[in-house]
Design an enzyme around this catalytic site. Structure first.
Site, PDB file in Angstrom:
ATOM      1  N   TYR A  24      -7.116  -6.869   0.700  1.00  0.00           N
ATOM      2  CA  TYR A  24      -6.486  -5.566   0.477  1.00  0.00           C
ATOM      3  C   TYR A  24      -6.540  -5.190  -1.000  1.00  0.00           C
ATOM      4  O   TYR A  24      -6.838  -4.049  -1.355  1.00  0.00           O
ATOM      5  CB  TYR A  24      -5.041  -5.584   0.968  1.00  0.00           C
ATOM      6  CG  TYR A  24      -4.273  -4.322   0.657  1.00  0.00           C
ATOM      7  CD1 TYR A  24      -4.491  -3.160   1.383  1.00  0.00           C
ATOM      8  CD2 TYR A  24      -3.335  -4.284  -0.380  1.00  0.00           C
ATOM      9  CE1 TYR A  24      -3.803  -1.990   1.088  1.00  0.00           C
ATOM     10  CE2 TYR A  24      -2.635  -3.128  -0.674  1.00  0.00           C
ATOM     11  CZ  TYR A  24      -2.876  -1.982   0.057  1.00  0.00           C
ATOM     12  OH  TYR A  24      -2.187  -0.828  -0.241  1.00  0.00           O
ATOM     13  N   SER A 106       4.849   2.147  -6.994  1.00  0.00           N
ATOM     14  CA  SER A 106       4.264   2.889  -5.883  1.00  0.00           C
ATOM     15  C   SER A 106       5.354   3.332  -4.910  1.00  0.00           C
ATOM     16  O   SER A 106       6.368   2.656  -4.743  1.00  0.00           O
ATOM     17  CB  SER A 106       3.251   2.018  -5.145  1.00  0.00           C
ATOM     18  OG  SER A 106       2.842   2.618  -3.923  1.00  0.00           O
ATOM     19  N   TYR A 129       3.479   9.810  -3.149  1.00  0.00           N
ATOM     20  CA  TYR A 129       2.545  10.340  -2.153  1.00  0.00           C
ATOM     21  C   TYR A 129       3.172  11.570  -1.517  1.00  0.00           C
ATOM     22  O   TYR A 129       4.374  11.582  -1.229  1.00  0.00           O
ATOM     23  CB  TYR A 129       2.259   9.305  -1.061  1.00  0.00           C
ATOM     24  CG  TYR A 129       1.391   8.152  -1.487  1.00  0.00           C
ATOM     25  CD1 TYR A 129       0.090   8.366  -1.929  1.00  0.00           C
ATOM     26  CD2 TYR A 129       1.866   6.845  -1.437  1.00  0.00           C
ATOM     27  CE1 TYR A 129      -0.717   7.300  -2.313  1.00  0.00           C
ATOM     28  CE2 TYR A 129       1.071   5.776  -1.824  1.00  0.00           C
ATOM     29  CZ  TYR A 129      -0.218   6.018  -2.261  1.00  0.00           C
ATOM     30  OH  TYR A 129      -1.004   4.969  -2.644  1.00  0.00           O
ATOM     31  N   THR A 155      -0.140  11.346  -6.538  1.00  0.00           N
ATOM     32  CA  THR A 155      -1.484  10.976  -6.087  1.00  0.00           C
ATOM     33  C   THR A 155      -2.049  12.092  -5.207  1.00  0.00           C
ATOM     34  O   THR A 155      -1.445  12.457  -4.191  1.00  0.00           O
ATOM     35  CB  THR A 155      -1.450   9.653  -5.313  1.00  0.00           C
ATOM     36  OG1 THR A 155      -1.023   8.620  -6.199  1.00  0.00           O
ATOM     37  CG2 THR A 155      -2.815   9.306  -4.758  1.00  0.00           C
ATOM     38  N   ARG A 164     -11.707   1.384   5.168  1.00  0.00           N
ATOM     39  CA  ARG A 164     -11.779   0.131   4.420  1.00  0.00           C
ATOM     40  C   ARG A 164     -12.114  -1.016   5.369  1.00  0.00           C
ATOM     41  O   ARG A 164     -11.240  -1.590   6.029  1.00  0.00           O
ATOM     42  CB  ARG A 164     -10.465  -0.113   3.682  1.00  0.00           C
ATOM     43  CG  ARG A 164     -10.126   1.047   2.744  1.00  0.00           C
ATOM     44  CD  ARG A 164      -8.709   0.988   2.210  1.00  0.00           C
ATOM     45  NE  ARG A 164      -8.385   2.210   1.454  1.00  0.00           N
ATOM     46  CZ  ARG A 164      -7.188   2.501   0.973  1.00  0.00           C
ATOM     47  NH1 ARG A 164      -6.189   1.651   1.146  1.00  0.00           N
ATOM     48  NH2 ARG A 164      -6.996   3.627   0.310  1.00  0.00           N
ATOM     49  N   LYS A 254      -2.807  12.291 -10.275  1.00  0.00           N
ATOM     50  CA  LYS A 254      -3.672  11.110 -10.247  1.00  0.00           C
ATOM     51  C   LYS A 254      -4.721  11.243  -9.147  1.00  0.00           C
ATOM     52  O   LYS A 254      -4.378  11.446  -7.974  1.00  0.00           O
ATOM     53  CB  LYS A 254      -2.832   9.854 -10.002  1.00  0.00           C
ATOM     54  CG  LYS A 254      -3.629   8.562  -9.986  1.00  0.00           C
ATOM     55  CD  LYS A 254      -2.713   7.366  -9.788  1.00  0.00           C
ATOM     56  CE  LYS A 254      -3.486   6.061  -9.841  1.00  0.00           C
ATOM     57  NZ  LYS A 254      -4.449   5.918  -8.715  1.00  0.00           N
ATOM     58  N   HIS A 278      -9.446   6.185  -7.047  1.00  0.00           N
ATOM     59  CA  HIS A 278      -8.555   5.300  -6.283  1.00  0.00           C
ATOM     60  C   HIS A 278      -9.127   3.889  -6.204  1.00  0.00           C
ATOM     61  O   HIS A 278      -9.004   3.197  -5.179  1.00  0.00           O
ATOM     62  CB  HIS A 278      -8.323   5.852  -4.875  1.00  0.00           C
ATOM     63  CG  HIS A 278      -6.943   5.610  -4.341  1.00  0.00           C
ATOM     64  ND1 HIS A 278      -5.936   6.541  -4.425  1.00  0.00           N
ATOM     65  CD2 HIS A 278      -6.388   4.532  -3.714  1.00  0.00           C
ATOM     66  CE1 HIS A 278      -4.831   6.053  -3.870  1.00  0.00           C
ATOM     67  NE2 HIS A 278      -5.088   4.830  -3.441  1.00  0.00           N
ATOM     68  N   ARG A 281     -11.478   3.031  -3.328  1.00  0.00           N
ATOM     69  CA  ARG A 281     -10.873   2.766  -2.017  1.00  0.00           C
ATOM     70  C   ARG A 281     -10.810   4.001  -1.121  1.00  0.00           C
ATOM     71  O   ARG A 281     -10.336   3.918   0.001  1.00  0.00           O
ATOM     72  CB  ARG A 281      -9.457   2.210  -2.214  1.00  0.00           C
ATOM     73  CG  ARG A 281      -9.436   0.870  -2.911  1.00  0.00           C
ATOM     74  CD  ARG A 281      -8.057   0.511  -3.427  1.00  0.00           C
ATOM     75  NE  ARG A 281      -7.075   0.350  -2.364  1.00  0.00           N
ATOM     76  CZ  ARG A 281      -6.952  -0.748  -1.624  1.00  0.00           C
ATOM     77  NH1 ARG A 281      -7.764  -1.771  -1.822  1.00  0.00           N
ATOM     78  NH2 ARG A 281      -6.021  -0.839  -0.678  1.00  0.00           N
TER      79      ARG A 281
END
Length: 382
Positions: A24, A106, A129, A155, A164, A254, A278, A281
């Protein structure tokens, strides 16, 4: 063996945490071409060696958003970073404070904003977020304000979660069958020191900032469900006004890679931007941060601070990014590797290492202060 580089911490982290957690942290989206480009393009930035200059008095400090920090480095927000060591975000925040650099939490941290801010003197920065539940966002921003936080990252490059592959192969995501869950359990049992440090002694294992929304029992599976269901793909530039109405501090966008988006950010009056893909990602095939940075720096022309992340793993990389137009850099994977390897001590040592490498690099390029680093520091034009 002593850890003397980010790659050393990466190797140690791989041995200490379950495979699905390492993947991850370490992985990117689809073929990971953008992830690789972040590192490759930085390696290709040639610095101009400058000799016979008085570099006997080097100061790595830099003022950013009204505060002077020890160097132009920020610990970037990383989701569920707290699972890599006991109360991981708390340990990282303490290390950041010890080294006088900002720590950014975060939205989907393991520890809550209250827990982390209560463990340090200066409140951390916070990353948001844009979720569909606007009332939750209002309440969360109120909680963040109460801690004294003054800098908010919003973000903007995650309307949906990138594809992913590593997370699927490791059993982190789409893990519903019994054999997949057994595979993940085996990965956990293969790391007994992690089981004790994090699994037994590191609780509660919930997403602290989301507890009011999801309950105190919310864990890793709930994190994955929440991200899939609650990131808002309908967000536009107009929605930044919602943030402004509910936040009185600095707002940093961001996830910008295009000069036109940088122009729009200036137009709506944000306080700074982060040039970022990112960490490779999200959109695989997007340009590296190093490649995107110069054009954005030209467009912004010093009007607001420009931060950048993507592949930074040494003091030399900090100089490269500043020479390409950044005011400061964010490191993400690097500090999480160090956290996973040796907790707060690891992050402390990493930051001291970066500062010493930065000092040496500045001396060899003829600089005594970070704010003097510019395009003239480069051999080639960008």
């Amino acid at each position: 063996m002593r850890n003397i580089s980010v790659s050393d911490y990466r190797k140690k982290a791989r041995k200490k945490i379950p495979h699905f957690l390492f993947e991850y942290i370490d992985g990117g989206s689809v073929s990971e071409s953008t992830l690789r480009a972040n590192r490759r393009d930085l390696d290709q930035v040639s610095l101009r060696q400058s000799v016979l200059k008085d570099v006997s008095n080097i100061n790595t400090e830099l003022e950013l958003f009204g505060t002077t920090y020890s160097m132009p480095v920020i610990l970037a927000p990383v989701g569920i970073a707290g699972l890599n060591a006991r109360r991981g975000e708390v340990q990282a925040a303490k290390a950041a404070e010890d080294n006088n650099v900002p720590f950014t939490m975060s939205t989907v941290s393991l520890c809550s904003i209250e827990e982390v801010s209560g463990s340090v003197v200066k409140p951390p920065w916070f990353q948001l977020y844009m979720a569909k539940d606007r009332q939750f966002l209002k309440d969360l921003l109120k909680r963040v304000k109460k801690t004294g936080c003054e800098v908010l990252f919003v973000t903007v490059d995650l309307p949906v979660v990138g594809t992913r592959y590593r997370d699927v192969r490791s059993g982190l995501t789409r893990c519903n069958g019994i054999w997949c869950k057994f595979w993940r359990l085996l990965q956990i049992l293969a790391r007994p020191s992690w089981v004790w440090d994090v699994g037994v002694m590191g609780g509660p294992h919930n997403l602290g900032n989301l507890v009011p929304l999801m309950g105190s029992d919310a864990g890793l599976k709930d994190f994955l469900v929440w991200t899939d269901e609650n990131f808002d793909p309908s967000v536009t530039w107009d929605d930044i006004s919602f943030i402004r109405e509910n936040w009185s501090g600095k707002i940093i966008l961001k996830g910008l890679l295009d000069p036109q988006d940088a122009s729009q950010a200036l137009k709506i009056g944000v306080d700074g931007i982060v040039v970022s893909n990112h960490g490779g990602r999200q959109l695989d095939g997007a340009p590296s941060s190093a490649r995107a940075l110069p054009a954005i720096a030209d467009r912004v022309a010093g009007a607001i601070p420009i931060l950048v992340d993507g592949g930074v793993s040494s003091g030399t990389d900090i100089i490269r990014m500043q020479a390409l137009g950044a005011d400061a850099v964010l490191i993400g994977r690097a500090w999480v590797y160090a956290l996973a390897a040796h907790g707060q001590t690891g992050v402390n040592d990493l930051l001291r290492l970066l500062r010493e490498e930065l000092r040496i690099g500045m001396a060899l390029t003829g600089h005594t202060a970070p704010n003097t680093i510019d395009r003239k520091t480069l051999v080639d034009k960008y």
